[in-house]
Design an enzyme around this catalytic site. Structure first.
Site, PDB file in Angstrom:
ATOM      1  N   LYS A 176      28.042  47.274  32.764  1.00 49.67           N
ATOM      2  CA  LYS A 176      29.193  46.521  33.271  1.00 49.67           C
ATOM      3  C   LYS A 176      30.365  46.760  32.347  1.00 49.67           C
ATOM      4  CE  LYS A 176      29.912  43.378  36.593  1.00 49.67           C
ATOM      5  NZ  LYS A 176      29.081  43.167  37.800  1.00 49.67           N
TER       6      LYS A 176
HETATM    7  N1  GLU Z   1      30.157  44.758  40.932  1.00 49.13           N
HETATM    8  C1  GLU Z   1      29.092  44.767  41.883  1.00 49.13           C
HETATM    9  C2  GLU Z   1      27.908  43.955  41.387  1.00 49.13           C
HETATM   10  O1  GLU Z   1      28.069  43.054  40.588  1.00 49.13           O
HETATM   11  C3  GLU Z   1      28.719  46.172  42.325  1.00 49.13           C
HETATM   12  C4  GLU Z   1      28.311  47.100  41.239  1.00 49.13           C
HETATM   13  C5  GLU Z   1      28.146  48.553  41.703  1.00 49.13           C
HETATM   14  O2  GLU Z   1      28.314  48.837  42.883  1.00 49.13           O
HETATM   15  O3  GLU Z   1      27.879  49.376  40.837  1.00 49.13           O
HETATM   16  O4  GLU Z   1      26.814  44.137  41.810  1.00 49.13           O
END
Ligand code: GLU
Length: 441
Positions: free
Chosen positions: A131
């Site tokens: 993240k």
């Molecule tokens: N931000 C989204 C989540 O928390 C998607 C992450 C992604 O598609 O890599 O799952």
């Protein structure tokens, strides 16, 4: 006495060992990372021989803090703090979104990266967890400033991301345009267009059909499954939604299309209520025009705290972390909570809801639709062959339903919550991969 000193396990002289976590990684350090650690502790007794590797889950593999200086439109230079954390890569490259928000901290991004590891393993896509984020209120920036911020951040984290290393995607306050700038910046630095470095891109730049709606569609899909298991008729259900963006807005739309009444919606601007059900398409148009549900008519305005008392059958927290706490969990009327957001429920609130027989469908399965279609996007970019929207939605629904069914069975077998069951499934997959790979060197 010398014997006393020689015994490192003596409680009088607890010795530091390689297993001691530094203070900022410990559970009593409040915040999302502490919550995540408590969730892992609840699962360790179910891991059997894999518990040997559980420590792996309690530390991010790699965390990068970057300074992001940009020139503002008024000519001054502003510095922002950015992060990219790769929690685990045992099952594949890091994968997870990037958020721009004024409350982003390293601890929050660590927790979000860990929840991505769990989520990706829970739906069995071949990724680890990662993240990123920048502590900034993007509403205070012009479009040019936002582009410069995104590009400089991408360049700074460019040393650890890449199509086979770590693949960012949208999250809170980031969108297709931000992904296009990230893709371009990375590609410029590499000297070749690398569409697979981010997902959630515009369709014309290697994005996938169905990606924009995927998280909300996944929330709806597993929500309907869970509702069936507790005898709740979705077509008659009253739904309350917190956050009406890409997740809550789409989930609300799909529930309304299935006949449910969306009776209350809360976002950063305020809380609105209508007992007979809000006009969801009109509300989505209002949010697109004004950036908030506040001011929408016809609807009553509620005090923000009154949102938790709303008479409803399904509650969908789809905003930020730590919204359902011990202060409001006892007041929630819903029979089913579907976590569209990451980390919206604290462990104390989880326990209160479980005692009250409220079923919580946890984030790590409920909102996994987004990263599932991100996976499809990444596969399509690699193969340069693009699928139809029907094909994508059908595959998404299949993966979500299968993952839900597996987790439901584990919850029944062990008599644990769906969150603990999802963690059991996911942690076993991650730690099995960890064990197979073995330690290097
Ligand atoms: N931000 C989204 C989540 O928390 C998607 C992450 C992604 O598609 O890599 O799952």
């Amino acid at each position: 006495m010398s014997q006393h000193h020689a015994n490192p396990a003596s409680p009088a002289h607890p010795a530091a060992t390689t297993h001691a976590l530094p203070s900022y990684l410990q559970a009593d350090h409040l915040g999302p990372w502490g919550i995540y650690l408590q969730q892992v502790d609840r699962v360790t007794p179910y891991l059997g021989h894999l518990a040997r590797w559980a420590e792996t889950l309690k530390r991010p593999k790699r965390a990068l803090i970057v300074d992001v200086p940009i020139q503002l439109d008024n000519g001054t230079v502003a510095h922002f703090e950015g992060y990219r954390v790769q929690h685990n890569t045992s099952r594949g490259p890091g994968k997870g979104g990037v958020r721009f928000h004024q409350d982003v901290t390293l601890s929050e991004v660590m927790a979000l990266s860990a929840w991505m590891s769990i989520k990706n393993a829970a739906v069995n896509v071949p990724y680890g967890g990662a993240k990123g984020g920048i502590r900034v209120d993007p509403k205070t920036l012009s479009r040019g400033e936002l582009e410069r911020l995104t590009r400089r951040y991408t360049s700074e984290i460019g040393i650890i991301i890449g199509p086979t290393k770590d693949i960012p995607a949208p999250d809170v306050n980031t969108n297709e345009q931000v992904m296009a700038w990230m893709m371009d910046t990375y590609s410029m630095n590499e000297g070749a267009t690398a569409t697979g470095v981010v997902t959630g891109k515009p369709i014309d730049l290697g994005g996938s059909l169905g990606r924009r709606e995927a998280t909300g569609r996944g929330v709806y899909t597993v929500g309907v499954e869970a509702a069936q298991h507790i005898g709740l008729d979705v077509s008659k259900a009253r739904v309350a939604v917190q956050g009406f963006g890409n997740v809550g807005g789409i989930a609300g739309k799909l529930f309304a299309q299935a006949g449910a009444r969306v009776v209350a919606v809360q976002d950063h601007g305020g809380t609105i209520y209508k007992e007979s059900g809000l006009d969801v398409p009109a509300l989505l148009a209002h949010v697109a025009a004004h950036g908030t549900v506040a001011g929408f008519t016809p609807a009553e305005t509620l005090a923000n705290d009154a949102f938790w008392d709303v008479d409803c059958d399904i509650l969908i927290p789809a905003a930020l972390e730590q919204q359902i706490t011990k202060a409001n969990a006892g007041r929630i009327k819903a029979k089913l909570v579907i976590e569209g957001a990451n980390g919206p429920t604290t462990p104390e609130a989880d326990d209160i809801l479980q005692e009250r027989n409220v079923l919580v469908l946890p984030d790590v399965i409920a909102n996994a639709g987004g990263v599932t279609v991100s996976y499809f996007e990444w596969v399509q970019d690699f193969s340069s062959f693009f699928w139809s929207e029907d094909e994508i939605n059908a595959r998404l629904v299949r993966i979500m339903k299968e993952a839900f069914a597996g987790v439901w069975n584990v919850a029944q077998d062990h008599k644990v919550s769906l969150r603990t069951a999802t963690f059991i499934v996911a942690c076993k997959r991650i730690l099995h991969a960890r064990e197979l790979r073995g330690l290097y060197p």
